[in-house]
Write a protein that holds these residues in place. Structure first.
Motif, PDB file in Angstrom:
ATOM      1  N   TRP A  65     -18.024  15.310   1.072  1.00 61.78           N
ATOM      2  CA  TRP A  65     -18.258  14.111   0.272  1.00 61.78           C
ATOM      3  C   TRP A  65     -19.461  14.306  -0.656  1.00 61.78           C
ATOM      4  CZ3 TRP A  65     -16.259  10.120  -1.846  1.00 61.78           C
ATOM      5  CH2 TRP A  65     -17.006   8.997  -2.184  1.00 61.78           C
ATOM      6  N   LEU A  66     -20.555  14.831  -0.129  1.00 61.03           N
ATOM      7  CA  LEU A  66     -21.742  15.034  -0.955  1.00 61.03           C
ATOM      8  C   LEU A  66     -21.486  16.028  -2.083  1.00 61.03           C
ATOM      9  CD1 LEU A  66     -24.538  15.016   1.771  1.00 61.03           C
ATOM     10  CD2 LEU A  66     -23.871  13.160   0.234  1.00 61.03           C
ATOM     11  N   LYS A  67     -20.760  17.082  -1.800  1.00 61.35           N
ATOM     12  CA  LYS A  67     -20.410  18.054  -2.846  1.00 61.35           C
ATOM     13  C   LYS A  67     -19.525  17.398  -3.905  1.00 61.35           C
ATOM     14  CE  LYS A  67     -18.469  22.572  -3.895  1.00 61.35           C
ATOM     15  NZ  LYS A  67     -18.535  22.239  -5.276  1.00 61.35           N
ATOM     16  N   MET A  87       0.846  -1.183   0.000  1.00 63.60           N
ATOM     17  CA  MET A  87       0.000   0.000   0.000  1.00 63.60           C
ATOM     18  C   MET A  87       0.888   1.242   0.000  1.00 63.60           C
ATOM     19  SD  MET A  87      -2.850   1.216   2.791  1.00 63.60           S
ATOM     20  CE  MET A  87      -3.909  -0.167   2.513  1.00 63.60           C
ATOM     21  N   LYS A  88       0.543   2.184  -0.843  1.00 63.85           N
ATOM     22  CA  LYS A  88       1.312   3.421  -0.937  1.00 63.85           C
ATOM     23  C   LYS A  88       1.050   4.306   0.280  1.00 63.85           C
ATOM     24  CE  LYS A  88       1.187   3.370  -5.938  1.00 63.85           C
ATOM     25  NZ  LYS A  88       0.689   4.005  -7.145  1.00 63.85           N
ATOM     26  N   SER A  89       1.983   5.213   0.536  1.00 62.05           N
ATOM     27  CA  SER A  89       1.864   6.110   1.692  1.00 62.05           C
ATOM     28  C   SER A  89       0.583   6.931   1.653  1.00 62.05           C
ATOM     29  CB  SER A  89       3.068   7.049   1.761  1.00 62.05           C
ATOM     30  OG  SER A  89       4.249   6.327   1.951  1.00 62.05           O
ATOM     31  N   LYS A  90       0.209   7.453   0.488  1.00 61.60           N
ATOM     32  CA  LYS A  90      -1.016   8.265   0.390  1.00 61.60           C
ATOM     33  C   LYS A  90      -2.236   7.466   0.824  1.00 61.60           C
ATOM     34  CE  LYS A  90      -1.491  11.755  -2.698  1.00 61.60           C
ATOM     35  NZ  LYS A  90      -1.509  12.536  -3.932  1.00 61.60           N
ATOM     36  N   GLU A  91      -2.330   6.240   0.335  1.00 63.37           N
ATOM     37  CA  GLU A  91      -3.462   5.391   0.685  1.00 63.37           C
ATOM     38  C   GLU A  91      -3.427   5.022   2.168  1.00 63.37           C
ATOM     39  OE1 GLU A  91      -1.663   4.952  -2.113  1.00 63.37           O
ATOM     40  OE2 GLU A  91      -3.134   5.059  -3.723  1.00 63.37           O
ATOM     41  N   LYS A  92      -2.237   4.808   2.695  1.00 63.31           N
ATOM     42  CA  LYS A  92      -2.104   4.470   4.114  1.00 63.31           C
ATOM     43  C   LYS A  92      -2.580   5.643   4.981  1.00 63.31           C
ATOM     44  CE  LYS A  92       0.977   1.999   7.161  1.00 63.31           C
ATOM     45  NZ  LYS A  92       2.270   1.382   7.353  1.00 63.31           N
ATOM     46  N   PHE A  93      -2.210   6.855   4.605  1.00 63.28           N
ATOM     47  CA  PHE A  93      -2.695   8.031   5.332  1.00 63.28           C
ATOM     48  C   PHE A  93      -4.219   8.155   5.204  1.00 63.28           C
ATOM     49  CE2 PHE A  93       1.691   9.942   5.224  1.00 63.28           C
ATOM     50  CZ  PHE A  93       1.814  10.141   6.592  1.00 63.28           C
ATOM     51  N   LEU A 118      -9.569   7.819   7.564  1.00 57.04           N
ATOM     52  CA  LEU A 118     -10.923   7.269   7.627  1.00 57.04           C
ATOM     53  C   LEU A 118     -11.162   6.548   8.950  1.00 57.04           C
ATOM     54  CD1 LEU A 118     -11.298   5.909   3.992  1.00 57.04           C
ATOM     55  CD2 LEU A 118     -12.587   7.795   5.020  1.00 57.04           C
ATOM     56  N   ASN A 119     -10.175   5.811   9.398  1.00 55.70           N
ATOM     57  CA  ASN A 119     -10.279   5.112  10.678  1.00 55.70           C
ATOM     58  C   ASN A 119     -10.515   6.111  11.813  1.00 55.70           C
ATOM     59  OD1 ASN A 119     -10.051   2.818  12.449  1.00 55.70           O
ATOM     60  ND2 ASN A 119      -8.029   3.584  12.986  1.00 55.70           N
ATOM     61  N   GLN A 120      -9.741   7.184  11.819  1.00 53.03           N
ATOM     62  CA  GLN A 120      -9.869   8.162  12.897  1.00 53.03           C
ATOM     63  C   GLN A 120     -11.163   8.970  12.800  1.00 53.03           C
ATOM     64  OE1 GLN A 120      -6.453  10.491  14.020  1.00 53.03           O
ATOM     65  NE2 GLN A 120      -5.035   8.804  13.600  1.00 53.03           N
ATOM     66  N   MET A 131      -7.854  15.530   2.889  1.00 53.67           N
ATOM     67  CA  MET A 131      -9.305  15.341   2.818  1.00 53.67           C
ATOM     68  C   MET A 131      -9.772  15.249   1.360  1.00 53.67           C
ATOM     69  SD  MET A 131     -10.984  17.429   6.001  1.00 53.67           S
ATOM     70  CE  MET A 131     -10.458  19.041   5.514  1.00 53.67           C
ATOM     71  N   ASN A 132      -9.231  16.085   0.499  1.00 49.20           N
ATOM     72  CA  ASN A 132      -9.591  16.022  -0.923  1.00 49.20           C
ATOM     73  C   ASN A 132      -9.154  14.697  -1.542  1.00 49.20           C
ATOM     74  OD1 ASN A 132     -10.762  18.572  -0.869  1.00 49.20           O
ATOM     75  ND2 ASN A 132      -8.840  19.585  -1.426  1.00 49.20           N
ATOM     76  N   PHE A 133      -7.940  14.261  -1.207  1.00 51.42           N
ATOM     77  CA  PHE A 133      -7.464  12.977  -1.718  1.00 51.42           C
ATOM     78  C   PHE A 133      -8.352  11.837  -1.234  1.00 51.42           C
ATOM     79  CE2 PHE A 133      -5.097   9.039  -1.096  1.00 51.42           C
ATOM     80  CZ  PHE A 133      -4.785   8.747  -2.406  1.00 51.42           C
ATOM     81  N   THR A 134      -8.818  11.916   0.010  1.00 55.32           N
ATOM     82  CA  THR A 134      -9.658  10.853   0.564  1.00 55.32           C
ATOM     83  C   THR A 134     -10.945  10.705  -0.244  1.00 55.32           C
ATOM     84  OG1 THR A 134      -8.684  11.186   2.752  1.00 55.32           O
ATOM     85  CG2 THR A 134     -10.761   9.983   2.662  1.00 55.32           C
TER      86      THR A 134
END
Length: 180
Positions: A105-107, A1-7, A12-14, A50-53
């Protein structure tokens, strides 16, 4: 898993467990086992994460949707296919719909899928009753609201059942709702 995805996964977990205001870059780094330097090598800011998520969570859905919608001949076919991709990713989606990320997310969803709907669903739409832009907006908002309700449910119905609900929504004009 890449660092971006890990973050993003740690984020999301937090955010599923505490308010957005209580999440810090330091906390994300500590829990993910990655350094601050790695964070800033991947993101310009917390807002960038947040945008990446949004993109990260939607990527799985969009990939499945795009692949399957190419096989679809009608909007009905798409409505039968789309919930399966959502259901397979419902854990991440539920966080997006039920946490402090919901508004962003909705936007994001509206912007992403509105453009798709304008190009694909409403491409040849012409009506004297309602402008194309308004019809597309209502269509997208209806779908997003239905998906929000479904994914946010403690135990969502199976995709096949939910598809039937979506088909009913699409077959019901907004003003066919019973009068009080």
């Amino acid at each position: 898993m890449k660092s971006k995805e890990k973050f993003a996964d740690e984020f999301l977990n937090q955010v599923s467990a505490k308010p957005l205001s209580d999440i810090t870059i330091k906390g994300l780094c500590d829990e993910s086992g990655l350094s601050r330097k790695t964070f800033y090598n991947n993101f310009d800011s917390f807002a960038d994460l947040m945008n990446f998520t949004n993109i990260y969570v939607n990527r799985y859905v969009w990939s499945a949707f795009s692949k399957n919608s190419q096989k679809a001949n009608t909007l009905t076919d798409i409505i039968k296919i789309f919930p399966v991709a959502l259901y397979e990713n419902r854990d991440k989606l539920k966080v997006m719909y039920t946490s402090d990320l919901r508004g962003r997310w909705l936007k994001y969803l509206h912007d992403k899928y509105h453009d798709w709907a304008m190009e694909n669903v409403f491409k040849d739409y012409h009506s004297d009753k309602m402008p194309k832009e308004m019809a597309c907006f209502i269509f997208c908002q209806s779908l997003i609201s239905a998906l929000d309700y479904w994914i946010s449910s403690p135990i969502p119905d199976k995709p096949e059942i939910f598809s039937q609900y979506l088909l009913t929504i699409m077959a019901t004009a907004p003003f066919d709702i019973p009068k009080l």
